[in-house]
Design an enzyme around this catalytic site. Structure first.
Site, PDB file in Angstrom:
ATOM      1  N   CYS A   2      18.860   8.739  10.233  1.00 49.91           N
ATOM      2  CA  CYS A   2      18.956   8.294  11.611  1.00 49.91           C
ATOM      3  C   CYS A   2      19.021   9.512  12.516  1.00 49.91           C
ATOM      4  O   CYS A   2      19.118  10.645  12.063  1.00 49.91           O
ATOM      5  CB  CYS A   2      20.201   7.437  11.805  1.00 49.91           C
ATOM      6  N   ARG A  27      13.120   9.724  13.843  1.00 56.49           N
ATOM      7  CA  ARG A  27      14.077   9.590  12.743  1.00 56.49           C
ATOM      8  C   ARG A  27      14.502   8.142  12.516  1.00 56.49           C
ATOM      9  O   ARG A  27      15.179   7.853  11.523  1.00 56.49           O
ATOM     10  CB  ARG A  27      15.331  10.426  13.042  1.00 56.49           C
ATOM     11  N   TRP A  73      17.756   4.205  11.493  1.00 55.76           N
ATOM     12  CA  TRP A  73      16.874   3.855  10.371  1.00 55.76           C
ATOM     13  C   TRP A  73      17.777   3.147   9.372  1.00 55.76           C
ATOM     14  O   TRP A  73      18.562   3.765   8.678  1.00 55.76           O
ATOM     15  CB  TRP A  73      16.249   5.109   9.771  1.00 55.76           C
ATOM     16  N   ASN A  99      25.271   9.307  10.692  1.00 54.80           N
ATOM     17  CA  ASN A  99      24.082   9.363   9.860  1.00 54.80           C
ATOM     18  C   ASN A  99      24.531   9.730   8.451  1.00 54.80           C
ATOM     19  O   ASN A  99      25.249  10.711   8.270  1.00 54.80           O
ATOM     20  CB  ASN A  99      23.097  10.409  10.397  1.00 54.80           C
ATOM     21  N   GLY A 100      24.128   8.944   7.439  1.00 52.10           N
ATOM     22  CA  GLY A 100      24.530   9.228   6.072  1.00 52.10           C
ATOM     23  C   GLY A 100      24.921   7.965   5.333  1.00 52.10           C
ATOM     24  O   GLY A 100      24.622   6.847   5.773  1.00 52.10           O
ATOM     25  N   GLU A 467       0.672  12.139 -10.636  1.00 52.02           N
ATOM     26  CA  GLU A 467       1.111  12.244  -9.248  1.00 52.02           C
ATOM     27  C   GLU A 467       0.623  13.536  -8.607  1.00 52.02           C
ATOM     28  O   GLU A 467       0.242  13.562  -7.432  1.00 52.02           O
ATOM     29  CB  GLU A 467       2.639  12.147  -9.170  1.00 52.02           C
ATOM     30  N   LYS A 471      -1.698  13.821  -5.228  1.00 47.65           N
ATOM     31  CA  LYS A 471      -1.369  14.601  -4.037  1.00 47.65           C
ATOM     32  C   LYS A 471      -2.537  15.487  -3.623  1.00 47.65           C
ATOM     33  O   LYS A 471      -2.872  15.583  -2.442  1.00 47.65           O
ATOM     34  CB  LYS A 471      -0.121  15.473  -4.288  1.00 47.65           C
ATOM     35  N   GLU A 474      -5.491  13.256  -2.180  1.00 46.66           N
ATOM     36  CA  GLU A 474      -5.346  12.527  -0.929  1.00 46.66           C
ATOM     37  C   GLU A 474      -5.300  13.420   0.299  1.00 46.66           C
ATOM     38  O   GLU A 474      -5.690  12.983   1.387  1.00 46.66           O
ATOM     39  CB  GLU A 474      -4.131  11.589  -0.973  1.00 46.66           C
ATOM     40  N   HIS A 490     -10.148  14.123 -26.626  1.00 43.25           N
ATOM     41  CA  HIS A 490     -10.805  12.826 -26.821  1.00 43.25           C
ATOM     42  C   HIS A 490     -11.854  12.574 -25.742  1.00 43.25           C
ATOM     43  O   HIS A 490     -12.064  11.429 -25.341  1.00 43.25           O
ATOM     44  CB  HIS A 490      -9.760  11.713 -26.852  1.00 43.25           C
ATOM     45  N   LYS A 585      -0.128   4.896   5.799  1.00 41.02           N
ATOM     46  CA  LYS A 585       1.191   5.053   5.187  1.00 41.02           C
ATOM     47  C   LYS A 585       1.552   3.846   4.335  1.00 41.02           C
ATOM     48  O   LYS A 585       2.133   3.976   3.267  1.00 41.02           O
ATOM     49  CB  LYS A 585       2.256   5.266   6.267  1.00 41.02           C
TER      50      LYS A 585
END
Length: 590
Positions: A2, A27, A73, A99-100, A467, A471, A474, A490, A585
C-alpha cells in the site's frame, strides 16, 4: 503493498497528503483515506480510485495542519469503506495507517475484543486498539509498547488529537522515508509522495521509529530506545522516476523488491496456511493449476510436496486441467493466479467445482473473481506488480507454496526445522544475488548475442529453466526454450550450433548437479556455448557464481539472475520492458 504518507507543519495538511496519495496510487487503488486533526480527528475515506473519491467526498478538504493518508492494496479484508484506512480507536482520538502484515493479529484481536469495538476485518485495526490500550499520557511510549507485541511487517503512521503536533512513524520490513521541508515535514512510502515539496530525505531502517513535528525529526531505535544519527539524502530524481524509486523500469524495481516481498509472504497469517494444508491432508487427489509463470511456480511446488511432505500433488496447465485431471468430490484443486482473473485458471476452477471438488486459490488481488469463487483463499501479499513480466509475484507464489508444503509435512509428523531455518535466510541470500547485478549485466551484454537460447535444469530446476526461457521470450522477443537437461540427447541436442547458446542452472553438490555437468559437457563437445549459473565452483569460462543453498531452495536463488539477464538483454535491444508487445498483465480471454 500500500502507499502511506503524512504531513505536519504550517500548511493545509490534507492537501499535501492528497497530493502524496496521487503519487502513490501505483501502490494501490482499492480504496484510500485521510485523517487530519483540527481540535478533533476528522476522517474521510472510500473505495475506488483517488480522483473518484475526491469528486465524491472532497477528500483533500479537511481542516488542520497535520494529516496522514493511505491508498490501499487489499491483502486482508475485502474492499469496503470499513476496511479502508485510516483506522480509529474507540474514542476517535487516535488514527493509524499501516502498510504490511500483522501475522499475530488474530490472537491480539481476540484479546482486545473483550474491551474494544472493532469496525473492520483488517489486521491493521488491532494496532490502533493496542495503542489505545497502552496509551497513558505519552503517544510515543504507547506506540513502542505496541510494536513490542507485534509480529510481522509494518510501515506505520500514528496521530492523536491528544498530541496534535506530531506524527509517530515506525518501520520493519516495509519502506518508509521522512521528507524535510520548509514550514513542515513529510513522510511517505517512497520519495514520490513528497518530492514536489522536499528534496531532502531520511530513510528509516528496520526496527527504527521517529517522532516528527513541523520543525523537528527525532529518530530512535525501537529495540533500545536510543537516539540515532541519520544521514540526510539529497534527492536528484524527477517525480516520475521517484515512483520507480530511481529505477528506469518498474520491472527492475520489482526484481529488487523480492527480498521484501518474500519476507511478507513468510509472514502471511499461519492460520490461513494451516487451513489449506489441512484440506490437502484430507483430499485424496490434489492439483495445482495455473498458467505461464504461475504454472511454473506450481511445477516447482510439485517437487516440494513430494520431497518435503511426501505427498503426491500434481501441477497442471490450467488450460488442460479438464482434459488431463481426474476430478471428483474427493479432490482439491488449488488455482494459482496473480490477478485472480486469468481466464484459463478460472475455467479450470469452475470445471473442478462442477465435478464436486473443493477449490482453493493463491492470489494477489483481493475481491477478484477467484477469491469470490474459492472456499480457501491465501493472499500472496506481493503488492501491486506494474510490469507485465512477473518477477516478485513469482517468488511470492513460491513462498506461499513452500509454506504449504512445510505445514503439510508438519501435519504428517515430519521434522522440517532445517528447511524452515534455511527458508528464513532466503531474503538475505537474495540480497546477495542482487548485489552482483553488474556482473549479471555484463553476462547479458557479452553472452546474449545470438537469436536462439536453450535453458536447462534438472529436478526442481526444470521449471526454473522453463520460467527463465519465458522471461527472455516475453520481453526480448528472442526465441528461447526451457527443458530438463536429461531431454537434450533425445532430440534437442541436434540444434546445437553457433546460433544456439545454452544457459544451465547448476545447484550445489548433489546427484543432479553431477548429472548436469555431464549434460553441459555434451553441449560443449558439439562446440555449443554454455553459460553456467552455479551455486558451486565450476571450471568453465562462462559462469555466474551464487550463494549456496540446499538444492530444494535453489529456485529462489536462481530467479533474480534469470530475471536480470532477461531485463538487461531487453534493454540492450531497446524493447519496451514494462509493456512488451502483444502481452497483457492479466489474460482474461481464452
Amino acid at each position: 503493498m500500500c502507499g502511506i504518507t503524512g504531513y505536519v507543519g504550517t500548511g493545509k495538511a490534507s492537501r499535501y497528503v492528497f497530493e502524496g496519495l496521487k503519487k502513490l496510487e501505483y501502490r494501490g487503488y482499492d480504496s484510500c483515506g485521510i485523517a487530519a486533526i483540527d481540535d478533533i480527528i476528522r476522517v474521510k475515506k472510500d473505495t475506488g480510485m483517488i480522483d473518484e473519491i475526491e469528486e465524491r467526498i472532497d477528500l483533500s478538504e479537511l481542516p488542520g495542519c497535520i494529516a496522514i493518508g493511505h491508498t490501499r492494496w487489499a491483502t486482508h479484508g475485502g474492499v469496503t469503506v470499513e476496511n479502508a484506512h485510516p483506522h480509529l480507536d474507540c474514542s476517535g482520538t487516535i488514527a493509524v495507517v499501516h502498510n504490511g502484515i500483522i501475522s499475530n493479529y488474530k490472537e491480539l484481536r481476540k484479546e482486545l475484543e473483550k474491551k474494544h469495538r472493532f469496525t473492520s476485518d483488517t489486521d491493521t485495526e488491532v494496532l490502533v486498539h493496542l495503542i489505545e490500550e497502552n496509551y497513558k499520557q505519552n503517544l510515543e511510549e504507547a506506540v513502542i509498547n505496541t510494536l513490542k507485541r507485534i509480529k510481522g511487517t509494518y510501515a506505520l503512521l500514528v496521530i492523536s488529537s491528544e498530541e496534535p503536533d506530531r506524527i509517530i512513524v515506525a518501520r520493519k520490513e516495509s519502506p518508509l522515508l521522512i521528507g524535510l521541508g520548509d514550514g513542515g515535514n513529510f513522510v511517505g512510502s517512497d520519495v514520490s509522495a513528497f518530492l514536489a515539496h522536499s528534496r531532502k530525505a531520511i530513510p528509516l531502517d528496520d526496527d527504527e521509529y521517529a517522532v516528527i513535528t513541523g520543525n523537528s525529526v527525532e529518530v530512535k531505535s525501537i529495540i533500545t530506545g536510543k537516539k540515532l544519527d541519520k544521514d540526510i539524502l539529497e534527492i536528484e530524481l524527477t517525480e516520475k522516476a521517484a515512483m520507480k524509486e530511481g529505477y528506469p523500469y518498474f520491472m527492475l524495481k520489482e526484481i529488487h523488491e523480492q527480498p521484501s516481498t518474500i519476507t511478507s509472504a513468510q509472514n502471511i497469517y499461519p492460520e490461513e496456511i494451516r487451513t489449506v494444508a489441512e484440506a490437502m491432508q484430507k483430499a485424496e487427489k490434489i492439483y495445482l493449476t495455473g498458467a505461464g509463470t504461475s504454472l511454473h511456480a506450481c511445477e516447482v511446488a510439485e517437487y516440494w510436496f513430494s520431497k518435503i511432505a511426501g505427498k503426491l500433488v500434481v501441477a497442471v496447465d490450467s488450460s488442460e486441467l479438464e482434459n488431463r485431471a481426474v476430478v471428483d468430490n474427493k479432490t482439491l484443486v488449488i488455482g494459482v493466479t496473480q490477478s485472480g482473473e486469468t481466464y484459463d485458471t478460472l475455467s479450470a476452477m469452475r470445471f473442478a467445482k462442477k465435478m464436486g471438488a473443493e477449490i482453493g486459490v493463491i492470489v494477489n488481488v483481493i475481491g477478484s473473481t477467484a477469491t469470490r469463487f474459492a472456499e480457501y483463499v491465501i493472499m500472496q501479499s506481493s503488492g501491486m506488480e506494474v510490469s507485465v513480466a512477473a518477477t516478485k509475484t513469482y517468488t511470492s507464489q513460491l513462498s506461499v507454496l513452500l509454506r504449504l508444503a512445510i505445514e503439510l509435512a508438519k501435519l504428517e509428523g515430519k521434522d522440517v526445522k532445517v528447511i524452515e531455518k534455511e527458508f528464513s535466510s532466503i531474503p538475505d541470500k537474495m540480497r546477495q544475488v542482487l548485489s552482483i547485478e553488474d556482473e549479471i549485466k555484463g553476462k547479458a551484454d557479452s553472452f546474449f548475442n545470438v537469436s536462439n537460447y536453450l535453458f536447462i535444469g534438472k529436478g526442481i530446476n526444470t521449471p526454473t529453466a522453463e520460467e527463465a526461457a519465458l522471461k527472455l521470450k516475453e520481453i526480448t522477443y528472442l526465441h528461447a526454450e526451457g527443458m530438463s537437461a536429461g531431454l537434450l540427447k533425445h532430440g534437442t541436442i541436434s540444434l546445437i550450433d553457433e546460433n544456439m547458446s545454452t544457459i544451465a542452472f547448476l545447484p550445489s553438490d548433489s546427484e543432479n548437479s553431477a548429472k548436469m555437468l555431464s549434460n553441459i559437457q555434451e553441449v560443449s563437445a558439439r562446440d555449443g556455448r554454455v553459460l553456467i549459473i552455479s551455486q558451486g565452483k565450476v571450471d568453465e569460462d562462462e559462469f555466474i557464481s551464487l550463494p549456496d543453498t540446499s538444492e530444494v531452495l535453489s529456485p529462489f536463488i536462481f530467479s533474480p539472475v534469470f530475471q536480470l539477464l532477461a531485463y538487461y538483454v531487453a534493454v540492450k535491444l531497446g524493447r519496451n520492458v514494462d509493456k512488451p508487445r502483444a502481452l497483457a498483465k492479466s489474460v482474461t480471454v481464452e
